[in-house]
Design an enzyme around this catalytic site. Structure first.
Site, mmCIF file in Angstrom:
data_model
loop_
_atom_site.group_PDB
_atom_site.id
_atom_site.type_symbol
_atom_site.label_atom_id
_atom_site.label_comp_id
_atom_site.label_asym_id
_atom_site.label_seq_id
_atom_site.Cartn_x
_atom_site.Cartn_y
_atom_site.Cartn_z
ATOM 1 N N ASP A 33 28.094 -83.067 12.704
ATOM 2 C CA ASP A 33 28.315 -81.787 12.264
ATOM 3 C C ASP A 33 27.621 -82.883 11.068
ATOM 4 O OD1 ASP A 33 30.307 -79.721 12.167
ATOM 5 O OD2 ASP A 33 29.608 -80.734 10.481
ATOM 6 N N ASN A 89 37.760 -73.398 16.210
ATOM 7 C CA ASN A 89 37.854 -72.362 15.212
ATOM 8 C C ASN A 89 37.635 -70.691 15.534
ATOM 9 O OD1 ASN A 89 38.767 -73.517 13.168
ATOM 10 N ND2 ASN A 89 36.636 -74.829 12.271
ATOM 11 N N GLN A 96 36.881 -70.677 11.585
ATOM 12 C CA GLN A 96 34.783 -70.252 11.918
ATOM 13 C C GLN A 96 33.559 -69.424 10.490
ATOM 14 O OE1 GLN A 96 35.037 -68.097 15.626
ATOM 15 N NE2 GLN A 96 32.865 -68.198 16.339
ATOM 16 N N VAL A 98 30.242 -70.332 12.168
ATOM 17 C CA VAL A 98 28.788 -70.193 12.937
ATOM 18 C C VAL A 98 29.935 -69.304 14.048
ATOM 19 C CG1 VAL A 98 27.226 -71.188 14.472
ATOM 20 C CG2 VAL A 98 27.681 -72.333 11.881
ATOM 21 N N HIS A 102 31.665 -73.264 19.815
ATOM 22 C CA HIS A 102 31.599 -74.627 19.675
ATOM 23 C C HIS A 102 32.682 -75.474 19.002
ATOM 24 C CE1 HIS A 102 31.430 -72.818 15.742
ATOM 25 N NE2 HIS A 102 31.900 -74.057 15.393
ATOM 26 N N HIS A 104 34.685 -78.469 17.990
ATOM 27 C CA HIS A 104 34.130 -80.071 16.970
ATOM 28 C C HIS A 104 34.912 -80.738 17.327
ATOM 29 C CE1 HIS A 104 33.661 -77.370 13.104
ATOM 30 N NE2 HIS A 104 33.952 -76.802 13.890
HETATM 31 P P1 5GP Z 1 32.732 -73.712 12.308
HETATM 32 O O1 5GP Z 1 33.633 -74.158 10.259
HETATM 33 O O2 5GP Z 1 31.948 -72.461 12.900
HETATM 34 O O3 5GP Z 1 34.036 -74.004 12.932
HETATM 35 O O4 5GP Z 1 32.354 -74.713 12.067
HETATM 36 C C1 5GP Z 1 30.520 -74.300 12.412
HETATM 37 C C2 5GP Z 1 30.188 -76.327 11.802
HETATM 38 O O5 5GP Z 1 29.158 -76.417 11.931
HETATM 39 C C3 5GP Z 1 30.210 -76.753 10.231
HETATM 40 O O6 5GP Z 1 31.706 -78.063 10.599
HETATM 41 C C4 5GP Z 1 29.312 -77.131 9.461
HETATM 42 O O7 5GP Z 1 29.456 -78.175 8.422
HETATM 43 C C5 5GP Z 1 28.183 -77.588 10.812
HETATM 44 N N1 5GP Z 1 26.797 -76.792 10.198
HETATM 45 C C6 5GP Z 1 26.708 -75.404 9.728
HETATM 46 N N2 5GP Z 1 25.331 -76.008 9.628
HETATM 47 C C7 5GP Z 1 24.882 -76.951 10.100
HETATM 48 C C8 5GP Z 1 23.419 -77.470 10.654
HETATM 49 O O8 5GP Z 1 22.455 -76.803 10.389
HETATM 50 N N3 5GP Z 1 23.137 -78.762 11.202
HETATM 51 C C9 5GP Z 1 24.034 -79.347 11.361
HETATM 52 N N4 5GP Z 1 24.485 -80.489 11.823
HETATM 53 N N5 5GP Z 1 25.678 -79.153 11.323
HETATM 54 C C10 5GP Z 1 25.904 -77.722 10.846
#
Ligand code: 5GP
Length: 122
Positions: A33, A89, A96, A98, A102, A104
């Protein structure tokens, strides 16, 4: 699919955006991440963006969800002490950001930060 419609994770899978990839198979990819919340913070991501969240994935391809969980375990053993927290999430209200399913994978090698009280930090 137009570029604007593709998820950031599809662009990482395609190699268009760099990432620290730790696992790559036919159906899954895992990378660190960009904003880690633990010593080990990986994202395990199905290569298809057909499923927006874990509920859709469970309904549509439970075998792929099982593969994702097995990969998380394998990576926690490889990169930490084998104990891990697995977080999906689900929905904007739950954090969430993205909408390409996915997991974590958080692990701290026996550290304190993953114990009770730290859930709200993700
Ligand atoms: P969510 O908030 O949807 O559960 O998790 C999305 C995760 O993707 C976040 O923890 C964020 O830091 C990670 N993330 C977003 N953009 C990028 C990226 O361009 N590269 C990487 N490695 N992680 C990303």
């Amino acid at each position: 699919m137009a570029d604007t419609e593709r998820s950031i994770f599809s662009r990482i899978i395609a190699g268009e955006i760099p990432a620290d990839v730790v696992f790559d198979s036919d159906r899954l990819i895992a990378f660190r991440d960009i904003a880690p919340k633990a010593r080990l913070h990986l994202l395990v991501v199905p290569k298809t963006e057909e499923y927006r969240d874990v509920a859709e994935l469970a309904a549509g391809d439970p075998g792929l969800l099982a593969e994702l969980v097995a990969t998380a375990k394998h990576l926690a053993e490889e990169h930490s002490d084998g104990d891990f927290r697995l977080i999906f999430n689900t929905g904007a209200g739950a954090g969430q950001t993205v909408f390409h399913v996915h997991a974590h994978v958080l692990s701290d090698n026996g550290g304190e930060s993953l114990r009770e009280g730290s859930l709200a930090e993700l």
